[in-house]
Design an enzyme around this catalytic site. Structure first.
Site, PDB file in Angstrom:
ATOM      1  N   SER A 129       0.881  -1.115  -0.084  1.00 45.79           N
ATOM      2  CA  SER A 129      -0.102  -0.131   0.026  1.00 45.79           C
ATOM      3  C   SER A 129       0.984   1.058   0.050  1.00 45.79           C
ATOM      4  O   SER A 129       1.933   1.470   0.376  1.00 45.79           O
ATOM      5  CB  SER A 129      -1.028  -0.024   1.157  1.00 45.79           C
ATOM      6  OG  SER A 129      -1.572   1.368   1.332  1.00 45.79           O
ATOM      7  N   TYR A 153      -1.753   5.644  -4.265  1.00 46.11           N
ATOM      8  CA  TYR A 153      -2.856   6.737  -4.023  1.00 46.11           C
ATOM      9  C   TYR A 153      -2.259   7.986  -4.764  1.00 46.11           C
ATOM     10  O   TYR A 153      -1.263   7.952  -4.608  1.00 46.11           O
ATOM     11  CB  TYR A 153      -3.233   7.085  -2.834  1.00 46.11           C
ATOM     12  CG  TYR A 153      -4.090   5.999  -2.125  1.00 46.11           C
ATOM     13  CD1 TYR A 153      -5.249   5.621  -2.454  1.00 46.11           C
ATOM     14  CD2 TYR A 153      -3.728   5.167  -0.871  1.00 46.11           C
ATOM     15  CE1 TYR A 153      -6.033   4.709  -1.934  1.00 46.11           C
ATOM     16  CE2 TYR A 153      -4.682   4.521  -0.250  1.00 46.11           C
ATOM     17  CZ  TYR A 153      -5.710   3.971  -1.018  1.00 46.11           C
ATOM     18  OH  TYR A 153      -6.693   3.235  -0.049  1.00 46.11           O
ATOM     19  N   THR A 179      -5.840   2.642  -7.176  1.00 49.01           N
ATOM     20  CA  THR A 179      -6.923   2.372  -6.375  1.00 49.01           C
ATOM     21  C   THR A 179      -7.811   3.647  -7.003  1.00 49.01           C
ATOM     22  O   THR A 179      -7.559   4.884  -6.780  1.00 49.01           O
ATOM     23  CB  THR A 179      -6.803   2.523  -4.825  1.00 49.01           C
ATOM     24  OG1 THR A 179      -5.876   1.194  -4.520  1.00 49.01           O
ATOM     25  CG2 THR A 179      -7.765   2.163  -4.123  1.00 49.01           C
ATOM     26  N   LYS A 241      -7.814  -0.757  -9.524  1.00 49.43           N
ATOM     27  CA  LYS A 241      -8.518  -1.445  -8.325  1.00 49.43           C
ATOM     28  C   LYS A 241      -9.713  -0.631  -7.957  1.00 49.43           C
ATOM     29  O   LYS A 241      -9.482   0.598  -7.641  1.00 49.43           O
ATOM     30  CB  LYS A 241      -7.309  -1.433  -7.292  1.00 49.43           C
ATOM     31  CG  LYS A 241      -7.856  -2.256  -5.991  1.00 49.43           C
ATOM     32  CD  LYS A 241      -6.684  -2.478  -5.043  1.00 49.43           C
ATOM     33  CE  LYS A 241      -7.245  -3.120  -3.658  1.00 49.43           C
ATOM     34  NZ  LYS A 241      -8.089  -2.354  -2.970  1.00 49.43           N
ATOM     35  N   HIS A 265     -13.300  -2.528  -1.893  1.00 44.25           N
ATOM     36  CA  HIS A 265     -12.562  -2.061  -1.116  1.00 44.25           C
ATOM     37  C   HIS A 265     -12.581  -2.937   0.386  1.00 44.25           C
ATOM     38  O   HIS A 265     -12.578  -2.243   1.308  1.00 44.25           O
ATOM     39  CB  HIS A 265     -12.535  -0.578  -0.911  1.00 44.25           C
ATOM     40  CG  HIS A 265     -11.331   0.100  -0.441  1.00 44.25           C
ATOM     41  ND1 HIS A 265     -10.486   0.925  -1.181  1.00 44.25           N
ATOM     42  CD2 HIS A 265     -10.439   0.166   0.831  1.00 44.25           C
ATOM     43  CE1 HIS A 265      -9.443   1.275  -0.690  1.00 44.25           C
ATOM     44  NE2 HIS A 265      -9.253   1.087   0.600  1.00 44.25           N
TER      45      HIS A 265
HETATM   46  C1  LIG Z   1      -7.139  -2.721   7.007  1.00 38.87           C
HETATM   47  C2  LIG Z   1      -7.322  -2.552   5.798  1.00 38.87           C
HETATM   48  C3  LIG Z   1      -6.728  -1.707   5.008  1.00 38.87           C
HETATM   49  C4  LIG Z   1      -6.556  -1.428   3.574  1.00 38.87           C
HETATM   50  N1  LIG Z   1      -5.639  -0.335   3.132  1.00 38.87           N
HETATM   51  C5  LIG Z   1      -5.958  -0.383   1.398  1.00 38.87           C
HETATM   52  C6  LIG Z   1      -5.332   0.614   1.068  1.00 38.87           C
HETATM   53  O1  LIG Z   1      -4.123   1.305   1.589  1.00 38.87           O
HETATM   54  N2  LIG Z   1      -5.040   0.588  -0.313  1.00 38.87           N
HETATM   55  C7  LIG Z   1      -6.119   0.115  -1.207  1.00 38.87           C
HETATM   56  O2  LIG Z   1      -6.071  -0.149  -2.556  1.00 38.87           O
HETATM   57  N3  LIG Z   1      -6.942  -0.821  -0.529  1.00 38.87           N
HETATM   58  C8  LIG Z   1      -6.844  -1.186   0.898  1.00 38.87           C
HETATM   59  N4  LIG Z   1      -7.806  -1.770   1.467  1.00 38.87           N
HETATM   60  C9  LIG Z   1      -8.441  -2.780   0.590  1.00 38.87           C
HETATM   61  C10 LIG Z   1      -7.998  -4.087   0.218  1.00 38.87           C
HETATM   62  O3  LIG Z   1      -6.991  -3.797  -0.615  1.00 38.87           O
HETATM   63  C11 LIG Z   1      -8.746  -5.143  -0.189  1.00 38.87           C
HETATM   64  O4  LIG Z   1      -9.674  -4.596  -1.553  1.00 38.87           O
HETATM   65  C12 LIG Z   1      -9.698  -5.836   0.605  1.00 38.87           C
HETATM   66  O5  LIG Z   1      -9.582  -5.892   1.804  1.00 38.87           O
HETATM   67  C13 LIG Z   1     -10.372  -7.083   0.151  1.00 38.87           C
HETATM   68  O6  LIG Z   1     -11.378  -7.955   0.976  1.00 38.87           O
HETATM   69  P1  LIG Z   1     -11.177  -8.593   2.166  1.00 38.87           P
HETATM   70  O7  LIG Z   1     -10.342  -7.890   3.239  1.00 38.87           O
HETATM   71  O8  LIG Z   1     -12.283  -9.011   2.446  1.00 38.87           O
HETATM   72  O9  LIG Z   1      -9.950  -9.675   1.587  1.00 38.87           O
HETATM   73  C14 LIG Z   1      -7.575  -2.287   3.085  1.00 38.87           C
HETATM   74  C15 LIG Z   1      -8.301  -3.077   3.461  1.00 38.87           C
HETATM   75  C16 LIG Z   1      -8.246  -3.342   5.044  1.00 38.87           C
HETATM   76  C17 LIG Z   1      -9.033  -4.338   5.445  1.00 38.87           C
END
Ligand SMILES: Cc1cc2nc3c(=O)[nH]c(=O)nc-3n(C[C@H](O)[C@H](O)[C@H](O)COP(=O)(O)O)c2cc1C
Length: 373
Positions: A129, A153, A179, A241, A265
Protein backbone atom coordinates in the site's frame (compact mmCIF):
# COMPACT_ATOMS: atom_id res chain seq x y z
CA UNK A 1 3.91 -29.17 -8.26
CA UNK A 2 3.63 -26.54 -5.58
CA UNK A 3 4.03 -27.99 -2.10
CA UNK A 4 1.33 -26.68 0.16
CA UNK A 5 1.53 -27.56 3.83
CA UNK A 6 4.53 -26.94 6.01
CA UNK A 7 5.00 -27.00 9.71
CA UNK A 8 5.21 -23.21 9.93
CA UNK A 9 2.78 -23.10 12.83
CA UNK A 10 5.07 -25.30 14.91
CA UNK A 11 7.28 -22.24 15.31
CA UNK A 12 4.48 -20.43 17.04
CA UNK A 13 5.66 -17.57 19.19
CA UNK A 14 3.48 -16.06 21.83
CA UNK A 15 2.73 -12.43 21.02
CA UNK A 16 1.41 -9.67 23.23
CA UNK A 17 1.16 -11.98 26.20
CA UNK A 18 -1.72 -13.98 24.74
CA UNK A 19 -1.39 -17.73 25.08
CA UNK A 20 -0.75 -19.67 21.88
CA UNK A 21 -3.57 -21.64 20.33
CA UNK A 22 -2.73 -25.16 19.32
CA UNK A 23 -2.36 -26.22 15.70
CA UNK A 24 -5.69 -27.98 15.92
CA UNK A 25 -7.44 -24.70 16.69
CA UNK A 26 -6.16 -22.91 13.58
CA UNK A 27 -7.44 -24.90 10.62
CA UNK A 28 -9.35 -22.24 8.68
CA UNK A 29 -9.18 -18.51 7.98
CA UNK A 30 -12.16 -18.03 10.31
CA UNK A 31 -10.03 -19.49 13.12
CA UNK A 32 -7.36 -16.87 12.39
CA UNK A 33 -10.03 -14.15 12.40
CA UNK A 34 -11.21 -15.20 15.86
CA UNK A 35 -7.69 -15.57 17.21
CA UNK A 36 -6.60 -12.20 15.79
CA UNK A 37 -9.66 -10.66 17.44
CA UNK A 38 -8.43 -11.87 20.82
CA UNK A 39 -5.00 -10.34 20.31
CA UNK A 40 -5.82 -6.93 18.85
CA UNK A 41 -7.03 -3.99 20.86
CA UNK A 42 -10.47 -2.67 19.96
CA UNK A 43 -9.20 0.20 17.84
CA UNK A 44 -7.02 -2.04 15.71
CA UNK A 45 -9.92 -4.49 15.42
CA UNK A 46 -12.28 -1.76 14.25
CA UNK A 47 -9.72 -0.57 11.70
CA UNK A 48 -9.04 -4.03 10.29
CA UNK A 49 -12.42 -5.75 10.49
CA UNK A 50 -14.73 -2.77 10.07
CA UNK A 51 -16.54 -1.61 6.94
CA UNK A 52 -18.44 1.50 5.89
CA UNK A 53 -21.69 2.78 7.41
CA UNK A 54 -24.17 -0.08 8.06
CA UNK A 55 -21.63 -2.61 6.74
CA UNK A 56 -24.12 -4.13 4.28
CA UNK A 57 -21.44 -4.55 1.63
CA UNK A 58 -18.98 -5.89 4.20
CA UNK A 59 -21.50 -8.64 5.05
CA UNK A 60 -22.48 -9.22 1.43
CA UNK A 61 -18.85 -9.80 0.45
CA UNK A 62 -19.14 -13.10 2.32
CA UNK A 63 -22.77 -13.83 1.43
CA UNK A 64 -22.23 -13.26 -2.29
CA UNK A 65 -19.80 -16.21 -2.56
CA UNK A 66 -22.27 -18.34 -0.59
CA UNK A 67 -25.12 -17.48 -2.98
CA UNK A 68 -23.28 -19.46 -5.64
CA UNK A 69 -23.53 -23.24 -5.42
CA UNK A 70 -21.22 -25.73 -7.08
CA UNK A 71 -22.39 -28.38 -9.53
CA UNK A 72 -19.27 -30.56 -9.55
CA UNK A 73 -18.25 -32.90 -12.38
CA UNK A 74 -16.79 -36.33 -11.65
CA UNK A 75 -14.34 -38.77 -13.27
CA UNK A 76 -12.30 -36.10 -15.04
CA UNK A 77 -9.33 -38.46 -14.77
CA UNK A 78 -7.09 -35.77 -13.20
CA UNK A 79 -4.84 -37.16 -10.47
CA UNK A 80 -3.76 -33.85 -8.97
CA UNK A 81 -4.72 -30.19 -9.17
CA UNK A 82 -2.75 -27.76 -11.31
CA UNK A 83 -2.94 -24.38 -9.55
CA UNK A 84 -0.76 -22.47 -12.04
CA UNK A 85 -2.26 -19.34 -13.57
CA UNK A 86 -0.92 -16.55 -15.78
CA UNK A 87 -1.21 -13.00 -14.42
CA UNK A 88 0.09 -9.97 -16.35
CA UNK A 89 1.70 -12.42 -18.76
CA UNK A 90 3.73 -14.17 -16.04
CA UNK A 91 3.12 -17.72 -14.89
CA UNK A 92 2.31 -17.89 -11.17
CA UNK A 93 2.28 -21.05 -9.06
CA UNK A 94 -1.23 -20.30 -7.79
CA UNK A 95 -3.98 -17.67 -8.03
CA UNK A 96 -3.55 -15.94 -4.63
CA UNK A 97 -2.24 -12.38 -4.24
CA UNK A 98 -1.87 -10.29 -1.08
CA UNK A 99 -4.09 -7.17 -1.30
CA UNK A 100 -2.70 -3.79 -0.28
CA UNK A 101 -3.64 -2.87 3.29
CA UNK A 102 -2.54 0.33 4.99
CA UNK A 103 -0.60 0.37 8.28
CA UNK A 104 0.08 -3.34 8.85
CA UNK A 105 1.99 -2.26 11.96
CA UNK A 106 -1.42 -2.00 13.64
CA UNK A 107 -1.65 -5.80 13.46
CA UNK A 108 1.93 -6.68 14.42
CA UNK A 109 5.21 -4.79 14.85
CA UNK A 110 6.87 -6.90 12.10
CA UNK A 111 4.33 -5.34 9.69
CA UNK A 112 4.74 -5.44 5.90
CA UNK A 113 8.20 -7.09 5.83
CA UNK A 114 6.68 -10.07 7.66
CA UNK A 115 3.85 -10.27 5.12
CA UNK A 116 6.48 -10.09 2.38
CA UNK A 117 8.50 -12.96 3.86
CA UNK A 118 5.38 -15.13 3.93
CA UNK A 119 4.54 -14.08 0.37
CA UNK A 120 8.05 -14.90 -0.82
CA UNK A 121 7.99 -18.33 0.85
CA UNK A 122 4.71 -19.22 -0.89
CA UNK A 123 5.30 -17.66 -4.33
CA UNK A 124 2.55 -15.11 -3.70
CA UNK A 125 2.74 -11.61 -5.19
CA UNK A 126 2.35 -8.96 -2.51
CA UNK A 127 0.82 -5.57 -3.26
CA UNK A 128 2.30 -2.89 -0.98
CA UNK A 129 0.00 0.00 0.00
CA UNK A 130 0.94 3.65 -0.48
CA UNK A 131 -0.04 3.99 3.19
CA UNK A 132 2.18 1.13 4.37
CA UNK A 133 4.37 1.40 7.45
CA UNK A 134 7.44 0.95 5.19
CA UNK A 135 8.44 2.63 1.91
CA UNK A 136 8.60 0.70 -1.40
CA UNK A 137 12.40 0.80 -1.31
CA UNK A 138 12.60 -0.35 2.33
CA UNK A 139 10.35 -3.33 1.62
CA UNK A 140 12.39 -4.30 -1.44
CA UNK A 141 15.61 -4.06 0.60
CA UNK A 142 14.16 -6.11 3.47
CA UNK A 143 12.73 -8.92 1.29
CA UNK A 144 14.34 -8.65 -2.15
CA UNK A 145 12.90 -11.97 -3.37
CA UNK A 146 9.20 -11.20 -2.94
CA UNK A 147 7.21 -10.71 -6.16
CA UNK A 148 5.80 -7.25 -5.53
CA UNK A 149 3.25 -4.79 -6.85
CA UNK A 150 2.84 -1.20 -5.66
CA UNK A 151 -0.58 0.27 -4.85
CA UNK A 152 -0.75 3.95 -5.71
CA UNK A 153 -2.92 6.63 -4.19
CA UNK A 154 -2.63 9.70 -6.37
CA UNK A 155 -1.57 12.74 -4.36
CA UNK A 156 -2.68 16.31 -5.10
CA UNK A 157 1.02 17.09 -5.29
CA UNK A 158 1.90 15.15 -8.44
CA UNK A 159 5.61 15.39 -7.62
CA UNK A 160 4.98 13.01 -4.66
CA UNK A 161 3.05 10.65 -6.96
CA UNK A 162 5.81 10.67 -9.56
CA UNK A 163 8.48 10.05 -6.92
CA UNK A 164 6.52 7.04 -5.61
CA UNK A 165 6.17 5.58 -9.11
CA UNK A 166 9.88 6.11 -9.79
CA UNK A 167 10.73 4.41 -6.48
CA UNK A 168 8.56 1.39 -7.38
CA UNK A 169 10.14 1.18 -10.85
CA UNK A 170 13.67 1.44 -9.46
CA UNK A 171 13.06 -1.32 -6.91
CA UNK A 172 11.66 -3.83 -9.36
CA UNK A 173 7.99 -3.74 -8.52
CA UNK A 174 6.08 -5.58 -11.24
CA UNK A 175 2.89 -3.55 -11.45
CA UNK A 176 1.32 -0.26 -10.47
CA UNK A 177 -2.09 -0.77 -8.86
CA UNK A 178 -4.00 2.53 -8.95
CA UNK A 179 -6.87 2.53 -6.47
CA UNK A 180 -9.98 4.12 -7.93
CA UNK A 181 -12.59 3.71 -5.20
CA UNK A 182 -11.23 6.03 -2.53
CA UNK A 183 -11.55 9.64 -3.71
CA UNK A 184 -12.56 10.25 -0.11
CA UNK A 185 -12.61 7.95 2.90
CA UNK A 186 -15.83 5.96 3.36
CA UNK A 187 -18.13 6.59 6.33
CA UNK A 188 -16.30 4.49 8.90
CA UNK A 189 -18.81 4.44 11.73
CA UNK A 190 -17.02 1.77 13.77
CA UNK A 191 -13.81 3.77 13.80
CA UNK A 192 -15.61 7.06 14.46
CA UNK A 193 -17.35 5.66 17.53
CA UNK A 194 -14.04 4.64 19.04
CA UNK A 195 -12.47 7.99 18.30
CA UNK A 196 -15.30 9.72 20.10
CA UNK A 197 -14.66 7.52 23.10
CA UNK A 198 -11.00 8.42 22.84
CA UNK A 199 -9.52 4.91 22.77
CA UNK A 200 -5.74 5.08 22.73
CA UNK A 201 -3.93 3.94 19.59
CA UNK A 202 -1.73 0.85 19.93
CA UNK A 203 1.88 1.81 20.67
CA UNK A 204 4.09 2.52 17.69
CA UNK A 205 1.29 2.98 15.20
CA UNK A 206 0.14 5.82 13.02
CA UNK A 207 -2.29 8.11 14.76
CA UNK A 208 -5.61 9.37 13.52
CA UNK A 209 -4.11 12.82 13.08
CA UNK A 210 -1.55 11.47 10.64
CA UNK A 211 -4.18 9.52 8.70
CA UNK A 212 -6.28 12.66 8.40
CA UNK A 213 -3.23 14.57 7.27
CA UNK A 214 -2.49 11.97 4.56
CA UNK A 215 -6.15 12.00 3.58
CA UNK A 216 -6.19 15.66 2.78
CA UNK A 217 -3.21 15.10 0.48
CA UNK A 218 -4.91 12.40 -1.63
CA UNK A 219 -6.42 13.82 -4.83
CA UNK A 220 -10.18 13.17 -5.05
CA UNK A 221 -10.26 14.46 -8.64
CA UNK A 222 -8.37 11.72 -10.51
CA UNK A 223 -9.56 11.21 -14.13
CA UNK A 224 -9.18 8.48 -16.74
CA UNK A 225 -6.66 10.71 -18.53
CA UNK A 226 -4.41 10.32 -15.45
CA UNK A 227 -4.57 6.53 -15.89
CA UNK A 228 -3.62 6.93 -19.56
CA UNK A 229 -0.66 9.11 -18.50
CA UNK A 230 0.55 6.60 -15.86
CA UNK A 231 0.25 3.77 -18.40
CA UNK A 232 2.15 5.74 -21.05
CA UNK A 233 4.85 7.16 -18.78
CA UNK A 234 5.57 4.23 -16.50
CA UNK A 235 7.56 1.13 -17.38
CA UNK A 236 5.12 -0.83 -15.19
CA UNK A 237 1.78 -2.26 -16.25
CA UNK A 238 -1.11 -0.36 -14.65
CA UNK A 239 -3.96 -2.16 -12.88
CA UNK A 240 -7.05 -0.21 -11.84
CA UNK A 241 -8.34 -1.38 -8.45
CA UNK A 242 -11.92 -0.79 -7.38
CA UNK A 243 -13.93 -1.22 -10.59
CA UNK A 244 -17.50 -2.58 -10.30
CA UNK A 245 -19.06 -1.89 -13.72
CA UNK A 246 -18.45 -3.05 -17.29
CA UNK A 247 -18.46 0.60 -18.40
CA UNK A 248 -15.52 1.48 -16.13
CA UNK A 249 -13.68 -1.73 -17.01
CA UNK A 250 -13.96 -0.76 -20.71
CA UNK A 251 -12.63 2.72 -19.90
CA UNK A 252 -9.72 1.15 -18.01
CA UNK A 253 -8.84 -0.97 -21.05
CA UNK A 254 -9.23 2.01 -23.40
CA UNK A 255 -6.91 4.12 -21.22
CA UNK A 256 -4.09 1.61 -21.30
CA UNK A 257 -4.66 -0.46 -18.15
CA UNK A 258 -3.32 -4.00 -18.26
CA UNK A 259 -5.89 -5.19 -15.74
CA UNK A 260 -8.68 -4.34 -13.33
CA UNK A 261 -9.37 -5.52 -9.81
CA UNK A 262 -13.09 -5.97 -9.28
CA UNK A 263 -13.35 -4.75 -5.71
CA UNK A 264 -15.43 -2.72 -3.28
CA UNK A 265 -12.39 -2.12 -1.05
CA UNK A 266 -13.46 -4.83 1.38
CA UNK A 267 -16.78 -3.06 2.06
CA UNK A 268 -14.95 -0.04 3.51
CA UNK A 269 -15.95 2.63 1.02
CA UNK A 270 -19.41 2.83 -0.63
CA UNK A 271 -21.84 0.89 1.53
CA UNK A 272 -24.45 -1.17 -0.39
CA UNK A 273 -22.11 -1.28 -3.41
CA UNK A 274 -22.07 -4.55 -5.40
CA UNK A 275 -19.89 -7.44 -4.29
CA UNK A 276 -17.20 -9.02 -6.46
CA UNK A 277 -19.00 -12.16 -7.63
CA UNK A 278 -22.08 -10.11 -8.62
CA UNK A 279 -20.02 -7.55 -10.53
CA UNK A 280 -17.59 -9.98 -12.19
CA UNK A 281 -19.65 -11.58 -14.98
CA UNK A 282 -20.45 -8.34 -16.84
CA UNK A 283 -16.86 -7.15 -16.49
CA UNK A 284 -15.36 -10.42 -17.71
CA UNK A 285 -17.77 -10.29 -20.67
CA UNK A 286 -16.76 -6.72 -21.48
CA UNK A 287 -12.96 -6.88 -21.17
CA UNK A 288 -11.89 -10.39 -20.17
CA UNK A 289 -10.41 -11.09 -23.60
CA UNK A 290 -8.34 -7.87 -23.57
CA UNK A 291 -7.04 -7.33 -20.03
CA UNK A 292 -6.62 -9.33 -16.82
CA UNK A 293 -9.62 -9.31 -14.51
CA UNK A 294 -8.87 -9.97 -10.83
CA UNK A 295 -11.26 -9.89 -7.87
CA UNK A 296 -11.18 -9.37 -4.12
CA UNK A 297 -13.51 -9.09 -1.12
CA UNK A 298 -14.57 -11.83 1.26
CA UNK A 299 -12.43 -14.62 -0.20
CA UNK A 300 -12.12 -16.94 2.81
CA UNK A 301 -12.36 -20.49 1.43
CA UNK A 302 -10.84 -22.51 -1.37
CA UNK A 303 -14.35 -22.82 -2.79
CA UNK A 304 -14.49 -18.99 -3.03
CA UNK A 305 -11.23 -19.06 -5.02
CA UNK A 306 -12.67 -21.77 -7.28
CA UNK A 307 -15.85 -19.72 -7.86
CA UNK A 308 -13.81 -16.61 -8.71
CA UNK A 309 -11.83 -18.58 -11.30
CA UNK A 310 -15.03 -20.08 -12.73
CA UNK A 311 -16.47 -16.56 -13.06
CA UNK A 312 -13.47 -15.61 -15.18
CA UNK A 313 -11.09 -13.97 -12.70
CA UNK A 314 -7.42 -14.81 -13.30
CA UNK A 315 -6.52 -14.49 -9.63
CA UNK A 316 -7.92 -13.31 -6.29
CA UNK A 317 -6.59 -10.94 -3.66
CA UNK A 318 -6.93 -11.42 0.07
CA UNK A 319 -6.86 -8.44 2.44
CA UNK A 320 -7.93 -9.05 6.03
CA UNK A 321 -6.89 -12.72 6.26
CA UNK A 322 -3.23 -11.74 5.81
CA UNK A 323 -3.57 -9.21 8.64
CA UNK A 324 -5.20 -11.82 10.88
CA UNK A 325 -2.30 -14.19 10.23
CA UNK A 326 0.13 -11.35 10.95
CA UNK A 327 -1.63 -10.47 14.21
CA UNK A 328 -1.61 -14.09 15.38
CA UNK A 329 1.96 -15.07 14.56
CA UNK A 330 3.84 -12.56 12.38
CA UNK A 331 5.29 -13.96 9.15
CA UNK A 332 4.56 -17.57 10.18
CA UNK A 333 0.89 -16.73 10.68
CA UNK A 334 0.60 -15.05 7.28
CA UNK A 335 2.31 -18.01 5.68
CA UNK A 336 -0.07 -20.42 7.36
CA UNK A 337 -3.10 -18.40 6.20
CA UNK A 338 -1.87 -18.51 2.59
CA UNK A 339 -1.08 -22.21 2.82
CA UNK A 340 -4.46 -23.05 4.37
CA UNK A 341 -6.32 -21.20 1.61
CA UNK A 342 -4.14 -22.79 -1.04
CA UNK A 343 -4.65 -26.29 0.37
CA UNK A 344 -8.42 -25.70 0.32
CA UNK A 345 -8.20 -24.41 -3.26
CA UNK A 346 -6.42 -27.58 -4.34
CA UNK A 347 -9.11 -29.72 -2.69
CA UNK A 348 -11.89 -27.64 -4.30
CA UNK A 349 -10.34 -27.93 -7.77
CA UNK A 350 -10.15 -31.72 -7.45
CA UNK A 351 -13.61 -32.17 -5.93
CA UNK A 352 -15.29 -29.95 -8.54
CA UNK A 353 -13.70 -31.92 -11.36
CA UNK A 354 -11.95 -28.74 -12.49
CA UNK A 355 -8.34 -29.65 -11.83
CA UNK A 356 -6.73 -26.80 -13.81
CA UNK A 357 -7.01 -23.40 -12.13
CA UNK A 358 -6.31 -21.70 -15.46
CA UNK A 359 -9.30 -23.33 -17.15
CA UNK A 360 -12.18 -23.77 -14.72
CA UNK A 361 -15.47 -24.48 -16.52
CA UNK A 362 -18.10 -21.81 -15.65
CA UNK A 363 -20.77 -24.52 -15.90
CA UNK A 364 -19.82 -25.75 -12.40
CA UNK A 365 -21.58 -22.66 -10.97
CA UNK A 366 -25.30 -22.50 -10.26
CA UNK A 367 -27.43 -20.07 -8.28
CA UNK A 368 -27.63 -21.64 -4.87
CA UNK A 369 -30.95 -23.24 -4.04
CA UNK A 370 -30.60 -22.26 -0.37
CA UNK A 371 -30.01 -18.57 -1.08
CA UNK A 372 -32.82 -16.25 0.03
CA UNK A 373 -32.26 -13.84 -2.86
C1 LIG B 1 -7.19 -2.68 7.10
C2 LIG B 1 -7.34 -2.49 5.63
C3 LIG B 1 -6.60 -1.52 4.98
C4 LIG B 1 -6.71 -1.35 3.60
N1 LIG B 1 -5.92 -0.42 2.98
C5 LIG B 1 -5.97 -0.32 1.62
C6 LIG B 1 -5.08 0.55 0.94
O1 LIG B 1 -4.23 1.20 1.55
N2 LIG B 1 -5.18 0.62 -0.40
C7 LIG B 1 -6.09 -0.10 -1.13
O2 LIG B 1 -6.15 0.00 -2.35
N3 LIG B 1 -6.93 -0.97 -0.50
C8 LIG B 1 -6.89 -1.09 0.84
N4 LIG B 1 -7.71 -1.99 1.46
C9 LIG B 1 -8.61 -2.84 0.66
C10 LIG B 1 -7.90 -4.16 0.28
O3 LIG B 1 -6.88 -3.93 -0.65
C11 LIG B 1 -8.87 -5.16 -0.34
O4 LIG B 1 -9.55 -4.57 -1.42
C12 LIG B 1 -9.88 -5.74 0.64
O5 LIG B 1 -9.33 -5.84 1.94
C13 LIG B 1 -10.33 -7.11 0.16
O6 LIG B 1 -11.31 -7.62 1.00
P1 LIG B 1 -11.01 -8.68 2.19
O7 LIG B 1 -10.39 -7.93 3.28
O8 LIG B 1 -12.38 -9.15 2.52
O9 LIG B 1 -10.14 -9.78 1.63
C14 LIG B 1 -7.61 -2.16 2.85
C15 LIG B 1 -8.36 -3.15 3.51
C16 LIG B 1 -8.23 -3.33 4.88
C17 LIG B 1 -9.02 -4.41 5.55
Amino acid sequence: VFVVRTDSRRNFRSFAGVSSPTDAELVSLADYEREAGRRLDERARAWIDGGAADERTLADNLAAWERIALAPRVFSGATEPDTEVVVLGRPRPHPLIIAPTAFASLAHPDAEPAIARAAEATGTPMCLSTLASVSPSALAAAVPGVPRWFQLYVFRDRAITEALIAEAEAHRYEALVVTADRPVLGARDRESRLRVRGAAPPPGTVTTAEVTHTDSRIDPGVRWSDIAAFAADSTLPVIVKGVLTAADARLAAEHGAAGVIVSNHGGRQLDTALSGPDALPAIVDAVGDRIDVLVDGGVRRGTDVLKALALGARAVLIGRPALWGLAVDGAAGVRDVIELLLAETRIALMLAGAARAAAVDPAILVHSPWSRR
